[in-house]
Motif scaffolding. Structure first.
Motif, PDB file in Angstrom:
ATOM      1  N   GLN A 198     -11.523   1.603  -7.726  1.00  0.00           N
ATOM      2  CA  GLN A 198     -10.797   1.140  -6.530  1.00  0.00           C
ATOM      3  C   GLN A 198     -11.103   1.974  -5.299  1.00  0.00           C
ATOM      4  N   GLU A 216     -13.273   0.733  -2.085  1.00  0.00           N
ATOM      5  CA  GLU A 216     -12.653  -0.395  -1.388  1.00  0.00           C
ATOM      6  C   GLU A 216     -11.382   0.043  -0.669  1.00  0.00           C
ATOM      7  N   VAL A 217     -10.546   0.821  -1.351  1.00  0.00           N
ATOM      8  CA  VAL A 217      -9.285   1.265  -0.738  1.00  0.00           C
ATOM      9  C   VAL A 217      -9.570   2.178   0.457  1.00  0.00           C
ATOM     10  N   ARG A 232     -12.050   2.015   2.495  1.00  0.00           N
ATOM     11  CA  ARG A 232     -12.421   1.163   3.633  1.00  0.00           C
ATOM     12  C   ARG A 232     -11.207   0.461   4.226  1.00  0.00           C
ATOM     13  N   GLU A 233     -10.343  -0.025   3.318  1.00  0.00           N
ATOM     14  CA  GLU A 233      -9.131  -0.714   3.795  1.00  0.00           C
ATOM     15  C   GLU A 233      -8.280   0.231   4.634  1.00  0.00           C
ATOM     16  N   GLU A 257      -9.774   0.992   8.023  1.00  0.00           N
ATOM     17  CA  GLU A 257      -9.578  -0.128   8.953  1.00  0.00           C
ATOM     18  C   GLU A 257      -8.140  -0.122   9.485  1.00  0.00           C
ATOM     19  N   LEU A 258      -7.181  -0.068   8.577  1.00  0.00           N
ATOM     20  CA  LEU A 258      -5.775  -0.186   8.956  1.00  0.00           C
ATOM     21  C   LEU A 258      -5.313   1.008   9.797  1.00  0.00           C
ATOM     22  N   ASN A 273      -7.131   3.063  11.598  1.00  0.00           N
ATOM     23  CA  ASN A 273      -7.759   3.016  12.926  1.00  0.00           C
ATOM     24  C   ASN A 273      -7.050   2.017  13.825  1.00  0.00           C
ATOM     25  N   PRO A 295     -20.640  -1.593   4.879  1.00  0.00           N
ATOM     26  CA  PRO A 295     -19.766  -2.224   3.893  1.00  0.00           C
ATOM     27  C   PRO A 295     -20.420  -3.485   3.352  1.00  0.00           C
ATOM     28  N   THR A 296     -20.186  -3.742   2.085  1.00  0.00           N
ATOM     29  CA  THR A 296     -20.822  -4.917   1.481  1.00  0.00           C
ATOM     30  C   THR A 296     -20.067  -6.182   1.841  1.00  0.00           C
TER      31      THR A 296
END
Lengths: 112, 336
Positions: B21, B24-25, B27-28, B31-32, B34, B331-332
């Motif tokens: 995980q 992916e986490v 990156r999430e 994003e959030l 920022n 990111p993929t």
């Protein structure tokens, strides 16, 4: 007895119960986390920012949502959207909620 | 500094989540967080204080980890689970080391005084480490289950923003073949070769100075064994070197490295079997020279070691290629 505190706790409980329905309802179009937090806040539905992504991940794990990373924009963003199964579940959940809400409404108005 | 704080926060959360995980986490969260910083500061450049406010409002590391981990129905949930795993690792390593050391030391003492049968020795080798592992596992689990049950606060210090762990350099370079690992392996191989080739010399030296018949019997047999084994050892080392040269050249767990590993392991296994079958190894236990059983264990260990290494390469090949790590800079796009 602190009435406000008790009411806040009980309100929190039914908000929590309806959160998934609300989130699924916003996923008919591709949406990303922060926009959803803002949108719900505007409708006075409070959701903690740190709750949203784990919730969406769980819904994705259940096959109700699909996700994809958009890298074309200035910042990479993860968009979520209802899956085909998610659409069916959402419609059924929505119908169930409407029926339940109407029953509760009738009860509260003393019509039953 | 402010980006550093965000990175450290994200890293602190990610490292407490299951490996699959983490990426992916991270990156999430990036994003959030920022977005939240931008919402707070608008066009202004965010200060360290802004970042601290955003992170404090967002929640402590333990809270965020608990949200990502679904702890319902678990005996030990967050924030205790991460500490539980950490303590468990340390306790298991320490107790296992003590058990192994105890087996070795006590058996050596008993062996010299002639009070130890082979059966008893094998019993100890198997039972003592198992007892240590099971006992430690049960004790640590019970302690943390009790802490969780009574919700004892153990996270105050851990969750302070100032206490966020630094992001190690390896965290951004977690894929591919580690150069350090390859170099360490080459150095160890070199040390082994030097030791192995010079062993007959220093064994003879020891023999001429000791004057003990016990030492003499063992050292003489060891010298014969080493001399007969030299050719096989050299062949295995050449195979190992070939694999390491490809590791340095390819830098990745790719198809070429996988094929080289499979071929060298297959050839190595054949050589190990021929070596084990053609060179007799004599070991004296309780006054009797035994060879067949020891030969079998020796060959089996060699093959298990080689297959274990191959399994590691296959696993890394599958893992690294599955998550598309060779294009990690971006990111993929995982359209499902």
């Amino acid at each position: 007895m602190n009435h406000n505190e008790i009411v806040a706790g009980l309100t929190q409980e039914f908000r929590r119960g309806t959160l998934i329905l609300v989130v699924l309802g916003q996923m008919r179009e591709p949406t990303y986390g922060y926009i959803l937090v803002k949108k719900l806040a505007e409708c006075e539905i409070q959701i903690e920012a740190n709750t949203l992504y784990p919730l969406m991940r769980r819904l994705e794990g259940q096959g109700l949502l699909e996700s994809r990373w958009e890298t074309e924009e200035a910042k990479p963003r993860k968009y979520y959207l209802l899956s085909e199964d998610g659409k069916i579940v959402y419609e059924k959940l929505k119908a169930s909620w409407e029926k339940y809400a109407s029953n509760v409404d009738n009860l509260l108005k003393g019509e039953i | 500094m402010k980006n550093d704080l965000l990175e450290r926060y994200i890293y602190a959360v990610a490292k407490r989540l299951p490996k699959k995980q983490r990426e992916e986490v991270s990156r999430e969260l990036q994003e959030l967080l920022n977005d939240l910083v931008e919402a707070r500061c608008g066009e202004m450049t965010p200060t360290e204080k802004d970042i601290k406010v955003v992170l404090t409002e967002f929640g402590t590391v333990s809270e965020v980890v608990a949200k990502y981990r679904d702890d319902s129905g678990r005996l030990i949930g967050e924030p205790y689970y991460t500490t539980y795993l950490y303590v468990m690792k340390i306790v298991l390593i320490v107790s296992l080391s003590i058990a192994v050391a105890a087996v070795a030391i006590i058996s050596l003492i008993d062996g010299f005084s002639g009070e130890l049968s082979i059966l008893e020795l094998f019993g100890r080798i198997i039972a003592w480490p198992i007892e240590a592992v099971v006992g430690s596992f049960a004790t640590v689990t019970i302690v943390f289950a009790v802490l969780d049950y009574f919700k004892v606060n153990i996270t105050k210090e851990v969750d302070a923003i100032e206490m966020l762990p630094k992001v190690p350099k390896q965290a951004t370079k977690k894929f591919g073949i580690s150069k350090g690992e390859t170099i360490t392996e080459l150095v160890l191989t070199l040390v082994f070769v030097v030791g192995f080739m010079t062993a007959p010399l220093w064994l003879s030296q020891a023999l001429s100075t000791s004057g003990s018949s016990f030492m003499e019997a063992h050292a003489t047999r060891a010298i014969v064994w080493i001399e007969q084994s030299m050719m096989f050892v050299m062949m295995l080392i050449v195979l190992d070197l070939i694999q390491n040269i490809f590791a340095i050249k390819e830098k990745l767990y790719n198809k070429t490295y996988l094929i080289v590993s499979i071929v060298t392991t297959a050839i190595g296994t054949v050589i190990a079997v021929i070596w084990g079958m053609s060179v007799e190894m004599f070991i004296k236990i309780n006054g009797v020279f035994v060879s067949e059983g020891v030969q079998l264990i020796f060959i089996t260990l060699l093959i298990i070691g080689a297959l274990g290494q191959l399994a590691h390469v296959v696993y890394r090949y599958m893992h690294d290629n599955k998550v598309g790590v060779y294009n990690l800079n971006k990111p993929t796009n995982n359209n499902k």
